[in-house]
Design an enzyme around this catalytic site. Structure first.
Site, PDB file in Angstrom:
ATOM      1  N   ASP A  46     -11.320  -2.444  -4.202  1.00  7.93           N
ATOM      2  CA  ASP A  46     -10.413  -1.554  -3.474  1.00  7.93           C
ATOM      3  C   ASP A  46     -10.476  -1.903  -1.991  1.00  7.93           C
ATOM      4  OD1 ASP A  46      -8.827   0.481  -2.571  1.00  7.93           O
ATOM      5  OD2 ASP A  46     -10.147   2.108  -3.210  1.00  7.93           O
TER       6      ASP A  46
ATOM      7  N   ASP B 169      -3.445  -1.862  -3.248  1.00  7.22           N
ATOM      8  CA  ASP B 169      -4.692  -2.329  -2.630  1.00  7.22           C
ATOM      9  C   ASP B 169      -5.895  -2.216  -3.556  1.00  7.22           C
ATOM     10  OD1 ASP B 169      -5.070   0.444  -2.569  1.00  7.22           O
ATOM     11  OD2 ASP B 169      -6.229   0.320  -0.719  1.00  7.22           O
ATOM     12  N   GLU B 170      -5.645  -2.216  -4.856  1.00  2.00           N
ATOM     13  CA  GLU B 170      -6.733  -1.960  -5.782  1.00  2.00           C
ATOM     14  C   GLU B 170      -6.505  -2.726  -7.082  1.00  2.00           C
ATOM     15  OE1 GLU B 170      -7.100   2.275  -6.078  1.00  2.00           O
ATOM     16  OE2 GLU B 170      -8.329   2.084  -7.862  1.00  2.00           O
TER      17      GLU B 170
HETATM   18 MG   LIG Z   1      -8.035   1.416  -0.703  1.00  2.00          MG
END
Ligand SMILES: [Mg+2]
Length: 346
Positions: free
Chosen positions: A4, A102-103
């Site tokens: 993440d 974003d992960e």
């Molecule tokens: Mg994040």
């Protein structure tokens, strides 16, 4: 392994605005000259020190820190960064699930914890060296436990929770720490006298099923250390989008149509550059009062034509509320599939 990125939007902005590094910075969805409306999308840790957090109304954030630095979000830029990061991560595992911009979850089936730890160190190093960004990584036996490990290690952390440590790690935590439990489910569980994850494991699963459906069974198993989550390979969360703000007077139908053509062109160029087909088109319209209208259209085959992007967006635009002033318009393609014979950008 769950990777993440740390405060992703704000971190991307720090890359091209080094003057904000080390200073409190908010990225939000309102334009810079009308920034009291809208919400905080991401903020860096310097801003969090003042109690600012994502999802907070911008007006509240400016009360906490009146001179906080502010930038309007540029999702196209973050998506371009994300695509490259995801392409790099993809090279570390044959099965990867993109969980959000974003992960990502990587299936490391066949590795032991020592090997996974070494790989995670390598990934963190590469992300810093190649992108100038930081991430946090959680490693555990399943996707949910890895995510919880990751959440507990933020920012810039790395945490391994081995099989034998899972129950001890999760049981005392508040139910809100279990991925997927939001306010609504949380208050149902609180109403049943349940506050910790360990307490979920002590409930009668049929009662959970009655109250929460199949999700009740999922969290019951997760609380018992038998999380059923799997890493599911798909490109559905990958997308490319472009948007335009309409700054001054309301746009005419012709101007909107022209804008759609431009956006479709730009999205199509980026798709070609990145080497993807798409399986869906989405149109986003933001009105002057900051409410949004988002429509999606999916296709059963991999598609690749500029006309299809434009035509789909045009059709969806016909369904928007007439009479409301449009402030921003965006076109997105999603469900991206790598074109055969083309290398990834990694
Ligand atoms: Mg994040």
């Amino acid at each position: 392994m769950l990777v993440d990125m740390d405060y992703f939007y704000a971190a991307c902005e720090e890359l091209r605005h080094p003057e904000f590094k080390g200073k409190p910075l908010i990225v939000g969805n309102a334009s810079a000259n009308d920034k009291t409306r809208g919400v905080v999308q991401t903020c860096n840790y310097e801003a969090r020190a003042f109690g600012i957090h994502s999802g907070m109304p911008l007006s509240d954030a400016f009360k906490l820190k009146p001179d906080v630095n502010y930038l309007e979000s540029d999702e196209g830029y973050y998506e371009r960064e994300s695509l490259q990061i995801m392409a790099m991560l993809r090279s570390y595992s044959f099965r990867m699930e993109v969980m959000s911009i974003d992960e990502a979850a990587l299936d490391l089936d066949g590795m032991d914890y020592g090997e996974a730890l070494e790989l995670a160190k390598k990934v963190k190093k590469s992300i810093t060296e190649r992108f100038g960004l930081k991430c946090t990584i959680g490693i555990s036996s399943t996707k949910t436990y890895a995510k919880m490990a990751c959440d507990a290690a933020k920012p810039d952390g790395l945490l391994v929770i081995e099989d034998s440590q899972v129950l001890e790690f999760i049981s005392g935590k508040n139910i809100g720490k279990l991925p997927g439990i939001g306010k609504k489910t949380g208050s149902i569980l609180n109403g049943m006298g349940v506050h910790t994850i360990g307490e979920i494991a002590k409930l009668d699963p049929t009662l959970l099923m009655t109250k929460l459906g199949s999700f009740g069974i999922e969290i019951y198993l997760t609380a018992k250390g038998k999380d059923p989550s799997k890493v599911i390979e798909q490109g559905a969360a990958l997308s490319i989008s472009r948007e335009r703000t309409i700054s001054f007077r309301p746009a005419s139908a012709e101007a909107l149509d022209k804008m759609l053509h431009t956006l479709a062109d730009e999205v199509w160029d980026e798709l070609n550059k990145q080497g993807y087909w798409f399986r869906g088109v989405s149109l986003k319209v933001r009105y002057n009062d900051f409410t949004e209208h988002i429509k999606n259209r999916s296709f059963s085959n991999n598609e690749g034509s500029k006309e299809l992007i434009y035509e789909s967006a045009k059709k969806m635009l016909e369904g928007v509320e007439k009479g409301k002033r449009i402030r921003k318009i965006g076109v997105r393609v999603f469900g991206l599939v790598q074109r055969k014979g083309q290398k990834t950008l990694a």
